[in-house]
Design a protein around this motif. Structure first.
Motif: not given
Lengths: 406, 389
Positions: A86-105
């Motif tokens: 996230r501290k990098m200079q070149t990217p316009e935006t940096v995102s982190a996401y957790m891989r999707e998991q099948k969950v009960a609802s």
């Protein structure tokens, strides 16, 4: 002249209706197969729709920890992405996401299973979701750990029966969220975007993930332009040695790759070049089959007309004019076949989409696929017409008049 | 008869060459699809090596501390779990099953580089995960302070290292002191799930909290639910203040993992099926033309007294022969896979299944495409045919 050729071709076609049907349907079906493959590839690889910015996005999938005893390869951890990437200079935006998991609802008494993806706020700036209600949550929601969720249309239908969902509550994975937005369904084949429900990462029950350099996260690095990609890669590689790692490991490695490179690395061959080669060989093999099929069909269709060719030859038609006639005729017929094939493909794709083999895969005929179809039809029409026409033009008039032979 | 038919085919070699080419490519494509399906189905039927039902995977982040402190914390967490209602047993591990990550290593054994996957697990892991021991024992108290470092191999790895000889009791040295000792062999363990290929797998005895930082807990059937999970996590948080936890049933991880494996096969099979339908249409067209062009020849045979049935058989036999040529070329190509020693991609048995499957399908295709044209051929009127001459 052209009109005459086509008239003639039509008359001959009508002579044996069933054969004509097989032949034309064969051409249409061949193009259908090509189009089907094109649609799937198009769906897989082109930056478009939700992944419109993926032509200037790099993905950080896995990280590797190395020592003299071996290599540990796992998905990236949040700490690595947040503290360093996230501290990098070149990217316009940096995102982190957790891989999707099948969950009960749980909704009332009924239990349902949905895919849940936990993301940060920047995620919504890199992926262009189409919102039908409300909007995304933001980086501020992520910081405050607001219990807000974005759901897709299928989930809305499942939970709220198609009514407006904005502001309503849903319970997913044992937590209650307020619906902040509803997006259109996204295909499973767009792994960065695919899910049923999206919520901020910080709503996780614990903060354990913040301390991990290995974990279950993926990073997305959006460059300002395509030209910045090499620079972004260099900066990414330069930050790796500084990443703090558990003491038993000697080295920390990771890679920021395009989607294709990422896939190539997961294949047994590992190298991008090998994957590219394999891909090209497979594509050539795949294209040869329809081409040979078309040549076969056209050859049998044109050989049908040996007597007619005999007459034309006997009256002094030149080889080139005969070849021209058949090639033009062939292109026109293939184009007609292409249009039929396109219509069939549309029907077929909607059937495949409906079967739900691939969750939310909405493969459709769009303008670009239509363009591909026409180009394919003309190229294959030319290609598959030349050889039969050349064969035909070499027929000896006497033999041809007798009804052709070998 | 066959020789005569071959001569007829040779006479029309230009047309038939294209058909042979088409059959050849179709065979390779069908083989590729069948091979993928055979490999996946074969893997799926093989024992998984562990039981995923009713297992909760909990990843643990301890609040710093020395190795000793971490060990004590982790043990107290396991203790809390074991006494928690609804929990049967609990153990620590480095990488839980279905987790996308892997820890791989390379050992030099007798000048051979052997690749394997490794994992670290505590003494109760075998019981929690329902691992089946084939020989020897799992880790236990007797390994405390022993003059060796105990390892448990899975059946594949034991076979790779020692062939048919007994692996248990063997010691080996990989530049480490004390040396490793094989204390047990378990059934093939496939951490990446049902569709993953076989491979060498080794378990090391874990130091809890240091190299085992995930807890696997076996629950009573039906115990799991949102409130159960909340209650459990609160109890764990009370046991080690400052630690944090993420829990997830293994069955859920399994579903996502299986989907990832199977999607490319679905796409390949879909495209393959349509390719074959396309080839069927093409072949029918070619055979048809073939028959109509040979009206004279077939008429002559009829005039000389050949029965309709014989003409039909001739045409079908011809297409089967042509198909055989293409298939022979196809087999020559795909046989390179085992010949080049790529058995890691597909094993002998699966290869045979894929080849025979492709053979049956292509022959069936050829015969089906020949049926209608052969019927047409048998309808040729001798008088009409001879009228040409």
């Amino acid at each position: 002249m052209l009109k005459n050729y086509l008239k003639l071709a039509l008359k001959v076609l009508l002579r044996r209706k069933f054969f004509t049907f097989v032949s034309l349907f064969g051409v249409a079906f061949t193009l259908l197969v090509l189009l089907l493959a094109t649609s799937i590839l198009d769906h897989l690889f082109t930056a478009r729709g939700v992944e419109a910015k993926f032509d200037r996005t790099l993905v950080v999938g896995s990280v590797r920890l190395i020592n003299d005893r071996g290599v540990m390869q796992t998905p990236a951890g949040y700490r690595f992405l947040d503290r360093y990437v996230r501290k990098m200079q070149t990217p316009e935006t940096v995102s982190a996401y957790m891989r999707e998991q099948k969950v009960a609802s749980y909704q009332g008494d009924s239990k349902r299973e949905v895919y849940l993806k936990r993301t940060d706020g920047e995620y919504w700036k890199i992926l262009d979701f189409e919102f039908v209600e409300g909007g995304p949550y933001t980086a501020a929601d992520e910081r405050k750990a607001s219990f807000v969720a974005v759901i897709n249309e299928s989930t809305r239908r499942m939970f709220f029966g198609g009514e407006r969902a904005l502001g309503k509550r849903i319970e997913v994975d044992g937590q209650r969220f307020r619906v902040a937005g509803v997006v259109r369904d996204v295909s499973y084949l767009q792994p960065a975007a695919f899910s049923d429900v999206w919520v901020p990462i910080s709503t996780l029950r614990s903060t354990a993930y913040r301390d991990e350099i290995t974990g279950n996260f993926t990073g997305l690095l959006l460059a300002r332009s395509r030209a910045d990609l090499p620079k972004m890669r260099r900066e990414f590689e330069a930050l790796l040695p500084a990443v703090e790692r558990p003491k038993e490991w000697d080295r920390f490695e990771s890679m920021a790759t395009t989607r294709f490179e990422g896939m190539a690395r997961e294949m047994p061959t590992r190298s991008v070049w090998a994957a590219r080669l394999l891909f090209i060989v497979a594509a050539v093999l795949f294209m040869t089959l329809p081409a040979v099929n078309l040549i076969n069909l056209n050859l049998s269709r044109i050989l049908e007309r040996a007597p007619e060719i005999g007459v034309r030859k006997a009256f002094g038609a030149s080889t080139s004019s005969l070849v021209g006639q058949f090639v033009v005729e062939n292109v026109v017929l293939t184009l007609i076949g292409g249009v039929i094939g396109l219509a069939l493909t549309a029907v077929l794709l909607s059937a495949i989409n409906g079967m739900d083999l691939i969750p939310y895969a909405q493969m459709r005929i769009n303008l670009r696929i239509f363009g591909y179809a026409m180009v394919l039809a003309v190229v294959f029409g030319l290609f598959s017409g030349v050889y039969p026409a050349w064969r035909m033009s070499r027929l000896h008039p006497v033999q041809a008049l007798r009804g052709g032979s070998r | 008869m066959t020789r005569h038919l071959l001569k007829l085919i040779w006479n029309r070699k230009k047309n038939n060459a294209l058909v042979v080419l088409e059959i050849f490519i179709s065979f390779v494509v069908v083989f590729a699809v069948f091979a993928a399906v055979a490999v996946f189905a074969g893997n799926y039927r093989r024992p998984l090596g562990f039981e995923y039902q009713n297992v909760l995977a909990i990843s643990v982040e301890l609040p710093g501390g020395s190795d000793q402190e971490r060990g004590a914390w982790f043990e107290s967490l396991l203790g809390v779990l074991r006494s928690h209602p609804g929990v049967d047993s609990a153990a620590g591990v480095m990488l839980e099953p279905y987790f996308e990550g892997r820890h791989s290593g390379i050992w030099d054994v007798g000048g051979q580089r052997i690749e394997f996957d490794r994992n670290y697990a505590t003494d109760d892991f075998a019981r929690v995960m329902g691992l089946r021991l084939v020989d020897g024992r799992w880790f236990g108290r007797e390994d405390d302070g022993a003059a060796w470092r105990p390892v448990v191999l899975d059946r594949d790895f034991a076979r790779t290292l020692y062939g048919t000889e007994r692996a248990v009791g063997r010691e080996f040295d990989q530049g480490s002191t004390p040396p490793y000792r094989v204390v047990g062999v378990i059934e093939d363990y496939r951490a990446q799930g049902e569709y993953s290929p076989r491979g060498n797998y080794v378990f090391h005895r874990a130091s809890p909290g240091v190299d085992a930082t995930r807890i696997m807990a076996r629950l009573h059937p039906g115990a799991y639910g949102a409130s159960f999970e909340n209650h459990l996590l609160r109890a764990l948080e009370r046991a080690v203040p400052g630690a944090s936890f993420v829990a997830r049933p293994l069955a859920q991880a399994r579903q996502s993992a299986l989907r990832t494996w199977i999607t490319p096969v679905i796409i390949g099979a879909l495209v393959g099926a349509f390719l074959i339908l396309m080839v069927a249409l093409g072949l029918t067209g070619v055979m048809w033309q073939n028959v109509t062009q040979r009206t004279r020849e077939l008429g002559l045979r009829r005039a000389l007294g050949a029965a309709r049935g014989r003409i039909r058989r001739q045409i079908v036999a011809e297409i089967v022969l042509i198909a055989s040529l293409g298939i022979a070329a196809g087999i020559a190509v795909v046989i390179q896979v085992p010949l080049m020693g790529l058995t890691s991609i597909i094993e002998g048995g699966m290869f045979a299944v894929a080849v025979s499957g492709a053979l049956v399908l292509i022959y069936a295709l050829a015969v089906t495409c020949g049926l209608y044209p052969s019927w047409l051929a048998s309808r040729v009127e001798p008088a009409e045919a001879l009228h040409y001459e």
